[in-house]
Design an enzyme around this catalytic site. Structure first.
Site, PDB file in Angstrom:
ATOM      1  CD  GLU A 111      -3.245  -7.095   3.626  1.00 38.90           C
ATOM      2  OE1 GLU A 111      -2.649  -6.014   3.696  1.00 38.90           O
ATOM      3  OE2 GLU A 111      -3.258  -7.795   2.593  1.00 38.90           O
ATOM      4  CD  GLU A 156      -2.809  -1.198   2.396  1.00 40.60           C
ATOM      5  OE1 GLU A 156      -3.132  -0.154   2.991  1.00 40.60           O
ATOM      6  OE2 GLU A 156      -3.105  -2.335   2.806  1.00 40.60           O
TER       7      GLU A 156
END
Length: 256
Positions: A134, A114
């Site tokens: 995740e 990210e």
């Protein structure tokens, strides 16, 4: 934890920001995230700053993701606070007034990807690997994972966040997740070449272009066009475009 080295180059100053915990793959703890956002924002006060290079210490990882001990200890309230820290770190990169280059030297996972997605350019060693794991930990990829469809398209973004699989640098290049790839020994030269290209631009024009690039990602087309017209007109207030165009024309006549 966070190390910043300022380097004077022809055309201005470059800040090299390193997340420095190679033994733990430069993972992101709450303390690291807070310090990182503060450090990036502190650079905005430097008027001669031309670019930022973000990397991780060592040869194994750019950023190996968020700290697992932290993730395993969260409850709904603290989870909201922790993900807010990741968002704030990402926002600091996107709001930085000068171009930010991600120098990706190894694993680039989860929150690390990210952060990389929030940089303006991504240059990776051919040994680097990228992933959003995740969902395998029982949580979705969120906040600036929303940048991924803008970079690689909806289908490939969904592949990363739904499967949790990693991809190698060559595939990341083909997908458009990174802009350049090199051997590990040539990574710094590749980054330096990009810096030279950026520093060849007029400083205020580069800052204006950074503002527009961010706006193009966020605003409707009509608003982006209106803002582009304003930035174009504002560039002439300094007289720099006239000087640069005249110098270019003189050089072209001389070459002929």
């Amino acid at each position: 934890m966070i190390r910043t080295d300022l380097e004077s180059r022809a055309g201005g100053v470059v800040a090299r920001v390193t997340i420095d915990n190679p033994r733990k793959l430069n993972i992101l703890t709450p303390a690291v995230l807070r310090r990182f956002a503060e450090e990036i924002r502190s650079l905005e006060a430097k008027p001669d700053l031309r670019a930022v290079v973000l990397t991780g210490a060592g040869e194994k990882a750019f950023i190996g993701g968020a700290d697992l001990e932290t993730l395993g200890s969260l409850d709904p309230a603290s989870a909201r606070e922790f993900i807010g820290l990741i968002h704030d770190a990402c926002a600091a990169l996107r709001e930085c007034p000068v171009p930010v280059i991600a120098r990706i030297n190894g694993w680039c996972l989860g929150a690390g990807l990210e952060l990389a997605a929030c940089c303006d350019l991504r240059i990776a060693a051919d040994s680097a690997a990228f992933g959003m794991p995740e969902v395998r930990l029982g949580i979705p990829s969120v906040v600036e994972a929303a940048m991924l469809p803008r970079l690689i398209g909806a289908g490939r973004a969904r592949w990363l966040v739904l499967t949790g699989e990693t991809i190698r640098a060559a595939e990341a290049l083909a997908w458009g997740l990174i802009e350049k790839i090199s051997g590990p020994k040539d990574l710094d030269q590749c980054v330096n070449n990009a810096l030279d290209a950026i520093l060849a631009g007029e400083p205020e024009a580069i800052r204006a272009q950074k503002r527009l690039c961010k706006l193009w990602e966020e605003a409707p087309l009509a608003e982006s066009v209106r803002a582009s017209i304003d930035e174009f007109a504002r560039a002439y207030e300094s007289g720099e475009p006239r000087r640069r165009v005249a110098a270019f024309q003189r050089a072209r006549r001389k070459a002929r």
